[in-house]
Design an enzyme around this catalytic site. Structure first.
Site, PDB file in Angstrom:
ATOM      1  N   GLU A 101      41.225  14.326  27.649  1.00 54.45           N
ATOM      2  CA  GLU A 101      40.493  13.271  28.346  1.00 54.45           C
ATOM      3  C   GLU A 101      40.084  13.732  29.743  1.00 54.45           C
ATOM      4  O   GLU A 101      40.873  14.367  30.447  1.00 54.45           O
ATOM      5  CB  GLU A 101      41.416  12.037  28.447  1.00 54.45           C
ATOM      6  CG  GLU A 101      40.692  10.782  28.855  1.00 54.45           C
ATOM      7  CD  GLU A 101      41.579   9.531  28.760  1.00 54.45           C
ATOM      8  OE1 GLU A 101      42.180   9.297  27.691  1.00 54.45           O
ATOM      9  OE2 GLU A 101      41.664   8.804  29.756  1.00 54.45           O
ATOM     10  N   CYS A 125      57.238  10.820  31.120  1.00 58.84           N
ATOM     11  CA  CYS A 125      57.501   9.728  32.073  1.00 58.84           C
ATOM     12  C   CYS A 125      57.353   8.406  31.322  1.00 58.84           C
ATOM     13  O   CYS A 125      56.440   8.236  30.509  1.00 58.84           O
ATOM     14  CB  CYS A 125      56.534   9.796  33.250  1.00 58.84           C
ATOM     15  SG  CYS A 125      56.715  11.338  34.172  1.00 58.84           S
ATOM     16  N   CYS A 128      53.985   6.261  31.283  1.00 59.31           N
ATOM     17  CA  CYS A 128      52.731   6.998  31.140  1.00 59.31           C
ATOM     18  C   CYS A 128      52.298   7.135  29.678  1.00 59.31           C
ATOM     19  O   CYS A 128      53.079   7.587  28.837  1.00 59.31           O
ATOM     20  CB  CYS A 128      52.888   8.382  31.774  1.00 59.31           C
ATOM     21  SG  CYS A 128      51.456   9.435  31.562  1.00 59.31           S
ATOM     22  N   GLY A 168      48.675  15.847  31.490  1.00 54.99           N
ATOM     23  CA  GLY A 168      49.437  17.065  31.737  1.00 54.99           C
ATOM     24  C   GLY A 168      50.061  17.186  33.105  1.00 54.99           C
ATOM     25  O   GLY A 168      49.763  16.424  34.024  1.00 54.99           O
ATOM     26  N   SER A 198      48.007  16.762  41.509  1.00 57.42           N
ATOM     27  CA  SER A 198      49.097  15.793  41.457  1.00 57.42           C
ATOM     28  C   SER A 198      50.222  16.309  40.556  1.00 57.42           C
ATOM     29  O   SER A 198      49.983  16.726  39.431  1.00 57.42           O
ATOM     30  CB  SER A 198      48.556  14.468  40.905  1.00 57.42           C
ATOM     31  OG  SER A 198      49.601  13.537  40.730  1.00 57.42           O
ATOM     32  N   SER A 221      54.149  12.723  42.743  1.00 57.92           N
ATOM     33  CA  SER A 221      54.470  11.435  42.124  1.00 57.92           C
ATOM     34  C   SER A 221      55.933  11.092  42.407  1.00 57.92           C
ATOM     35  O   SER A 221      56.833  11.491  41.674  1.00 57.92           O
ATOM     36  CB  SER A 221      54.225  11.509  40.607  1.00 57.92           C
ATOM     37  OG  SER A 221      52.867  11.652  40.363  1.00 57.92           O
ATOM     38  N   HIS A 223      57.231   7.701  43.297  1.00 57.98           N
ATOM     39  CA  HIS A 223      57.426   6.439  42.576  1.00 57.98           C
ATOM     40  C   HIS A 223      58.646   5.611  42.979  1.00 57.98           C
ATOM     41  O   HIS A 223      58.704   4.423  42.684  1.00 57.98           O
ATOM     42  CB  HIS A 223      57.438   6.646  41.052  1.00 57.98           C
ATOM     43  CG  HIS A 223      56.185   7.293  40.537  1.00 57.98           C
ATOM     44  ND1 HIS A 223      54.966   7.128  41.142  1.00 57.98           N
ATOM     45  CD2 HIS A 223      55.965   8.126  39.496  1.00 57.98           C
ATOM     46  CE1 HIS A 223      54.048   7.819  40.489  1.00 57.98           C
ATOM     47  NE2 HIS A 223      54.624   8.443  39.500  1.00 57.98           N
ATOM     48  N   ASN A 297      49.401   0.336  35.767  1.00 60.98           N
ATOM     49  CA  ASN A 297      48.451  -0.049  34.705  1.00 60.98           C
ATOM     50  C   ASN A 297      49.240  -0.211  33.425  1.00 60.98           C
ATOM     51  O   ASN A 297      49.780   0.777  32.914  1.00 60.98           O
ATOM     52  CB  ASN A 297      47.414   1.057  34.447  1.00 60.98           C
ATOM     53  CG  ASN A 297      46.563   1.302  35.651  1.00 60.98           C
ATOM     54  OD1 ASN A 297      46.155   0.366  36.328  1.00 60.98           O
ATOM     55  ND2 ASN A 297      46.304   2.559  35.932  1.00 60.98           N
ATOM     56  N   CYS A 340      45.021   5.408  31.814  1.00 59.69           N
ATOM     57  CA  CYS A 340      44.709   6.808  31.530  1.00 59.69           C
ATOM     58  C   CYS A 340      45.448   7.221  30.262  1.00 59.69           C
ATOM     59  O   CYS A 340      46.587   6.850  30.054  1.00 59.69           O
ATOM     60  CB  CYS A 340      45.212   7.710  32.650  1.00 59.69           C
ATOM     61  SG  CYS A 340      45.051   7.016  34.268  1.00 59.69           S
TER      62      CYS A 340
HETATM   63  N1  SAH Z   1      51.722  15.009  35.838  1.00 62.65           N
HETATM   64  C1  SAH Z   1      51.088  14.764  37.090  1.00 62.65           C
HETATM   65  C2  SAH Z   1      49.613  14.384  37.002  1.00 62.65           C
HETATM   66  C3  SAH Z   1      49.155  13.457  35.924  1.00 62.65           C
HETATM   67  S1  SAH Z   1      49.487  11.740  36.116  1.00 62.65           S
HETATM   68  C4  SAH Z   1      51.875  13.724  37.876  1.00 62.65           C
HETATM   69  O1  SAH Z   1      52.794  13.144  37.321  1.00 62.65           O
HETATM   70  O2  SAH Z   1      51.601  13.534  39.053  1.00 62.65           O
HETATM   71  C5  SAH Z   1      48.572  11.246  37.535  1.00 62.65           C
HETATM   72  C6  SAH Z   1      49.150  10.012  38.223  1.00 62.65           C
HETATM   73  O3  SAH Z   1      48.990   8.855  37.397  1.00 62.65           O
HETATM   74  C7  SAH Z   1      50.641  10.159  38.502  1.00 62.65           C
HETATM   75  O4  SAH Z   1      50.949   9.708  39.796  1.00 62.65           O
HETATM   76  C8  SAH Z   1      51.227   9.242  37.448  1.00 62.65           C
HETATM   77  O5  SAH Z   1      52.510   8.836  37.786  1.00 62.65           O
HETATM   78  C9  SAH Z   1      50.213   8.127  37.393  1.00 62.65           C
HETATM   79  N2  SAH Z   1      50.332   7.268  36.220  1.00 62.65           N
HETATM   80  C10 SAH Z   1      50.670   7.616  34.960  1.00 62.65           C
HETATM   81  N3  SAH Z   1      50.736   6.529  34.157  1.00 62.65           N
HETATM   82  C11 SAH Z   1      50.418   5.455  34.931  1.00 62.65           C
HETATM   83  C12 SAH Z   1      50.321   4.054  34.694  1.00 62.65           C
HETATM   84  N4  SAH Z   1      50.539   3.529  33.494  1.00 62.65           N
HETATM   85  N5  SAH Z   1      49.994   3.259  35.747  1.00 62.65           N
HETATM   86  C13 SAH Z   1      49.752   3.772  36.967  1.00 62.65           C
HETATM   87  N6  SAH Z   1      49.824   5.084  37.250  1.00 62.65           N
HETATM   88  C14 SAH Z   1      50.168   5.929  36.247  1.00 62.65           C
END
Ligand code: SAH
Length: 348
Positions: A101, A125, A128, A168, A198, A221, A223, A297, A340
């Site tokens: 994607e 995670c 995600c 990824g 990121s 990230s 969190h 999200n 995403c």
């Molecule tokens: N693996 C890397 C980059 C990909 S994710 C990372 O973890 O940073 C990019 C960002 O989107 C990260 O901050 C991740 O935590 C966030 N993300 C993933 N799923 C999400 C969701 N459902 N809602 C909001 N942010 C999300």
């Protein structure tokens, strides 16, 4: 086992996309062509986005016929989905038929691309969508660069910013990600300061990335500022205490002179209370950083909740009052395919 296209047998032709002008010049010479054809090839691959050498009309016809089978390294567009805010989510089909994607996000002044660095993701995670789908392989350099060229062509507009926030974990594919960053910078002309990588944090990798002395923005990230909750959200955090992660981030700031962005997903009731804001502010006090709050999200696999706007504003204000630089990122293109990674999940 992780397989990458870089593991292809040495006899296989490395795709031309991802090569520098010097490398392309060397390659045309091995093909018995004069050196200046290297500059032409560079211009047609990166400037005109050619997908086959057969289409390079400035090349002699006979040579075009013999090089027809040489891989430029472009992926095919498998699916497009356009949201009302003009965000376009693309599913791209790689040479081995895997799907990734890529998202193009236009604003009045910018065109930002959210690129993937892997097919799937091994980090798992809990919040995600990509993490729920498992991991297949790293992306090769040309497969990362291709995503940017594709968005640029589809929007017929120059890409101004790139965020490695698609599928990824970039720092487990650091070699190809760094090569792609250099290519995007030198061959396509995107400023390093307009590129953000990121990461969830992989032990030793932030320190290693700093040694490349890139001027990109590193986004981490985070969190939560609580180790137990972080381990619950991000399984790999078990092997990577927050103190070690932050030490590497401090080192990144001192080596590169760039401040670090900390991403913080706001999950209602879990990490969005006033005491969490205070905890975060105290963890980051004096740290050259910026906090990017991301209201969660929702994804269908888990039942975390997105906090109300009021709650998000309270959290933001609490950080500001504590002297922390903060911004809020509301995700784009949500209307149609949700978070995403969910478009891909729904189409394969
Ligand atoms: N693996 C890397 C980059 C990909 S994710 C990372 O973890 O940073 C990019 C960002 O989107 C990260 O901050 C991740 O935590 C966030 N993300 C993933 N799923 C999400 C969701 N459902 N809602 C909001 N942010 C999300």
């Amino acid at each position: 086992m992780v397989s990458t296209l870089d593991n292809a047998p040495p006899s296989a032709q490395r795709p031309l996309l991802g090569m520098t002008q010097a490398e392309l010049t060397e390659w045309v010479q091995t093909q018995g062509q004069p050196a200046y054809r290297g500059k032409q090839l560079h211009q047609w691959i990166y400037g005109k986005g050619v997908r086959s050498l057969a289409d390079i009309t400035v090349f002699p016809k006979t040579w075009r016929q013999t090089t027809e089978q040489i891989a430029v390294g472009r992926s095919a567009i498998h699916h497009r989905s356009i949201a009302p805010d003009q965000t376009v989510k693309f599913l791209l089909r790689l040479e081995d038929d895997h799907i990734i994607e890529t998202v193009g996000m236009p604003t009045e002044k910018r065109l930002t691309v959210c690129v993937s660095s892997q097919v799937g993701c091994p980090m798992a995670c809990d919040f995600c969508a990509t993490g729920k789908g498992g991991f297949i392989r790293n992306l090769a350099t040309h497969e990362i660069v291709d995503q940017v060229l594709t968005v640029q062509e589809e929007f017929d507009q120059r890409v101004s910013n790139i965020v490695f926030m698609g599928m990824g974990e970039p720092l487990i594919n650091a070699q190809n990600v760094v090569a792609a960053v250099k290519c995007l910078n030198q061959d396509i002309g995107i400023g390093q300061r307009s590129i953000t990588v990121s990461t969830v944090g992989i032990p030793g990798q932030i320190r290693r990335l700093a040694q490349h002395h890139l001027q990109i923005t590193l986004a981490v990230s985070l969190h939560t500022s609580n180790q137990a909750l972080r381990t619950q959200l991000i399984p790999s955090a078990q092997q990577y205490p927050l103190s070690e992660l932050l030490d590497e981030c401090r080192e990144y700031v001192s080596v590169t002179g760039r401040r670090v962005t900390f991403e913080y997903i706001l999950l209602a009731g879990l990490n969005d209370c006033p005491e969490h804001a205070a905890e975060l502010a105290s963890l980051l006090r004096g740290f050259q950083s910026h906090v990017n709050l991301i209201p969660y999200n929702p994804i269908s696999e888990v039942d975390y909740q997105r906090p109300s706007r009021r709650r998000v504003n309270q959290f933001t204000d609490a950080l500001k009052t504590a002297g922390i630089a903060v911004s809020v990122r509301y995700s784009r293109g949500l209307e149609k395919d949700a978070a995403c990674g969910q478009l891909r999940a729904s189409k394969i």
